[in-house]
Design an enzyme around this catalytic site. Structure first.
Site, PDB file in Angstrom:
ATOM      1  N   GLU A  43       0.819  -1.207   0.000  1.00 51.36           N
ATOM      2  CA  GLU A  43       0.000   0.000   0.000  1.00 51.36           C
ATOM      3  C   GLU A  43       0.860   1.267   0.000  1.00 51.36           C
ATOM      4  O   GLU A  43       1.815   1.382   0.768  1.00 51.36           O
ATOM      5  CB  GLU A  43      -0.904  -0.002   1.241  1.00 51.36           C
ATOM      6  CG  GLU A  43      -1.827   1.195   1.336  1.00 51.36           C
ATOM      7  CD  GLU A  43      -2.595   1.243   2.655  1.00 51.36           C
ATOM      8  OE1 GLU A  43      -3.608   1.957   2.710  1.00 51.36           O
ATOM      9  OE2 GLU A  43      -2.177   0.567   3.625  1.00 51.36           O
ATOM     10  N   LYS A 116     -10.419   2.996  -1.721  1.00 49.05           N
ATOM     11  CA  LYS A 116     -10.528   2.310  -0.437  1.00 49.05           C
ATOM     12  C   LYS A 116     -11.846   2.653   0.256  1.00 49.05           C
ATOM     13  O   LYS A 116     -12.180   3.820   0.453  1.00 49.05           O
ATOM     14  CB  LYS A 116      -9.337   2.703   0.436  1.00 49.05           C
ATOM     15  CG  LYS A 116      -9.213   1.967   1.765  1.00 49.05           C
ATOM     16  CD  LYS A 116      -7.894   2.369   2.411  1.00 49.05           C
ATOM     17  CE  LYS A 116      -7.651   1.686   3.743  1.00 49.05           C
ATOM     18  NZ  LYS A 116      -6.321   2.027   4.287  1.00 49.05           N
ATOM     19  N   CYS A 153      -5.751  -2.554   2.597  1.00 57.20           N
ATOM     20  CA  CYS A 153      -5.416  -2.497   4.020  1.00 57.20           C
ATOM     21  C   CYS A 153      -6.646  -2.655   4.925  1.00 57.20           C
ATOM     22  O   CYS A 153      -7.139  -3.761   5.083  1.00 57.20           O
ATOM     23  CB  CYS A 153      -4.631  -1.230   4.328  1.00 57.20           C
ATOM     24  SG  CYS A 153      -3.667  -1.350   5.873  1.00 57.20           S
TER      25      CYS A 153
END
Length: 285
Positions: A43, A116, A153
């Site tokens: 990431e 995200k 993540c």
């Protein structure tokens, strides 16, 4: 048979954008030399993890999807090596900023953009200051080497993410990550929990998971984080088949027959026996 070799990379970053891009390129080349066809970088690998602190100067690091230097650079690399690359980057879109990922196909095509969905906010991981919650929904991409899903993540802690990707036809799930020590409690090591959660997603959906994390200590203005690496690959039963340690730079690779895994998934009945009409509670806070 449809055999594909997947890879995860792991390395420490510096405060130099150019050095990090070059190191990421070296990691991709190393994986490709080992036969990898779809390669995951960690990431936000182009910079150190700035979300330890709240400082608006870091907004200047964001770039639009259409002109991102990170995406443009790795598009060239993907085409040269003939590999698929899920690439994490800091995106600017008008007045909004996102923690994003674009899938780059083996011909260098920069495919659809994912933003995200779940944004963390806690000591050392103050991402809500920088990133708006993603508005793209969960994405899968039809690439040269399979129908691939990816999330970023904090997304990896939510079973809903993995299930949605699986229902959208993902054959493999990628999770680029930046996680390590907890500044509020240096004795707290979440590594095993981090791995087990993703192993559960892998086993529950009968899909391989590829997770890539960074290593090294990064000191911010208010705190520091020691990233614990431990990048890994699971098989479709959730078992770890490749794993790195907490400190080493490198690459791990694993081959899967995606056609065989599809047959196994169908035979097990996990998706046949679902009862969506009883799951309404999950769609409410």
């Amino acid at each position: 048979m449809r055999n594909v070799t997947f890879a995860a990379t792991q390395f420490a970053v510096t405060d130099s954008f150019d050095e990090n891009i070059a190191l990421g390129e070296q990691m991709v080349e190393s994986a490709a030399e080992q036969g990898a066809q779809a390669i995951l970088l960690q990431e936000l690998f182009a910079d150190f993890y700035w979300c330890k602190d709240q400082d608006p100067k870091y907004y200047d690091w964001a770039e639009p999807y259409s002109t991102s230097r990170v995406l443009q650079h790795f598009s060239t690399i993907a085409k040269r090596l003939g590999v698929v690359l899920p690439v994490s980057y800091f995106e600017k879109d008008g007045n909004a900023h996102f923690n994003s990922l674009a899938m780059i196909d083996a011909d260098g095509t920069i495919m659809d953009n994912y933003r995200k969905t779940h944004i963390p906010d806690g000591p050392g991981y103050q991402e809500k200051f920088y990133f708006s919650p993603g508005d793209t929904g969960f994405k899968v991409w039809d690439t040269k080497f399979g129908r691939l899903g990816a999330a970023i993540c904090w997304d990896q802690w939510f079973p809903e993410t993995a299930r949605c990707l699986a229902l959208n036809g993902a054959e493999v799930i990628f999770y680029p990550t930046a996680i390590g020590s907890e500044p509020q409690d240096p004795t707290w090591d979440s590594r095993d929990h981090w791995q087990r959660v993703m192993q559960g997603h892998s086993g529950a959906n009968m899909l391989p998971v590829i997770a890539s994390n960074r290593i090294g200590h990064e000191q911010g203005e208010t705190c520091g984080i020691t990233f614990y690496g431990s990048s890994f690959i699971t098989n479709s039963f959730g078992a770890k088949v490749q794993e790195m340690d907490k400190t080493s730079q490198g690459v791990i690779c694993q081959e899967f027959d995606l056609d065989e895994l599809a047959k196994l998934r169908a035979s097990w009945g996990l998706f046949r026996d679902r009862r969506p009409e009883l799951y309404q509670r999950i769609s409410k806070l």
